[in-house]
Scaffold this active site. Structure first.
Site, short mmCIF file in Angstrom:
data_model
loop_
_atom_site.label_atom_id
_atom_site.label_comp_id
_atom_site.label_asym_id
_atom_site.label_seq_id
_atom_site.Cartn_x
_atom_site.Cartn_y
_atom_site.Cartn_z
N GLU A 60 16.38 46.88 17.87
CA GLU A 60 15.62 46.39 19.15
C GLU A 60 14.69 47.54 19.86
OE1 GLU A 60 15.96 43.58 23.06
OE2 GLU A 60 17.63 44.61 22.47
N ASP A 62 12.04 57.50 23.68
CA ASP A 62 11.01 56.41 23.28
C ASP A 62 10.94 55.75 22.02
OD1 ASP A 62 8.36 55.39 23.43
OD2 ASP A 62 7.43 57.09 24.04
N ASP A 112 6.07 45.55 27.34
CA ASP A 112 5.04 45.62 28.30
C ASP A 112 3.67 45.34 27.87
OD1 ASP A 112 3.12 46.71 30.07
OD2 ASP A 112 4.34 48.67 30.56
N THR A 152 17.26 37.46 26.70
CA THR A 152 17.01 38.80 27.33
C THR A 152 17.29 38.46 28.99
OG1 THR A 152 14.86 38.87 27.84
CG2 THR A 152 15.52 39.70 25.65
N GLU A 153 17.54 39.48 29.72
CA GLU A 153 17.56 39.15 31.09
C GLU A 153 16.37 38.59 31.56
OE1 GLU A 153 20.28 42.73 30.03
OE2 GLU A 153 18.38 42.23 29.49
N TYR A 154 15.32 38.96 31.33
CA TYR A 154 14.15 38.74 31.71
C TYR A 154 13.78 37.37 31.41
CZ TYR A 154 8.94 38.90 32.82
OH TYR A 154 7.82 38.72 33.13
#
Length: 213
Positions: free
Chosen positions: A44, A96, A118, A194-196
């Site tokens: 991931e 990264d 993003d 996911t948390e989001y």
């Protein structure tokens, strides 16, 4: 989104080298050595606090998982979840994720996940989007032929951009969902949030793409 620094994060991660990796390029071709069992590896890119990668590791003990994130304050929470779960099929990389093909050999990874990346909405930032062609090339470089890329977002613009980008790259779509949480029962049951996603799924549709190289 800016993340508040947590003073405990770095010391905690340093205390758990069994889960944390800071120099992944040294493990290229040797990732099996970080796991108890030799089994397929899924990665991931942008794992955040780790709810997805830890949830997948618990649900699928027959797969080894690697989460990548650049922010130590969120990755520390993923490490904490791995420690508490005593999971032997999870590794976490503090770096990264832009150059994953410098961390893994061709075919060393079986699947890549991109969750709520993003969106970089401004045109001048197109090359930073994780579904831009240079990123797709880096994923292709570590996957065997016909392997899957799985992508989720709540951002309509990024979803539409990604459809075009993956199509232009020559990928084959296995699944395209315009509203993941109102799909069939089997798809919903298999989904690990996911948390989001957990927080924002009531505010609008979650889009999902599964495509093969």
């Amino acid at each position: 989104m800016r993340v508040r620094k947590k003073k405990w994060a770095v010391p905690y991660m340093e205390a758990h080298p069994e889960y944390l990796i800071t120099e992944p390029e040294k493990l290229i071709g040797k990732w099996e050595s970080r796991f108890k069992k030799s089994q397929p590896i899924h990665v991931e890119v942008g794992s955040g606090k780790g709810q997805f990668i830890i949830g997948m590791a618990k649900k699928h003990p027959e797969i080894n998982y690697i989460g990548i994130d650049l922010q130590d304050s969120v990755l520390a929470m993923a490490v904490q979840k791995a420690v508490e779960g005593e999971l032997d099929n999870v590794q976490l990389i503090l770096t990264d994720g832009a150059n994953v093909d410098t961390f893994f050999e061709k075919g060393e990874v079986s699947k890549v996940y991109l969750n709520f990346s993003d969106p970089w909405p401004k045109s001048r930032h197109e090359k930073r989007r994780l579904t831009y062609k240079t990123f797709l090339k880096s994923y292709e470089n570590i996957l065997p032929d016909n392997s899957e890329l799985e992508f989720k977002t709540d951002n309509r613009g990024l979803f539409e951009y990604s459809l075009v980008s993956l199509n232009n790259y020559g990928m084959k779509f296995e699944m395209v969902s315009l509203d993941l949480h109102h799909s069939d029962e089997e798809t919903i049951a298999e989904n690990v949030e996911t948390e989001y996603e957990e927080k924002f799924k009531q505010k609008g549709p979650i889009y999902k793409i599964v495509a093969k190289f």
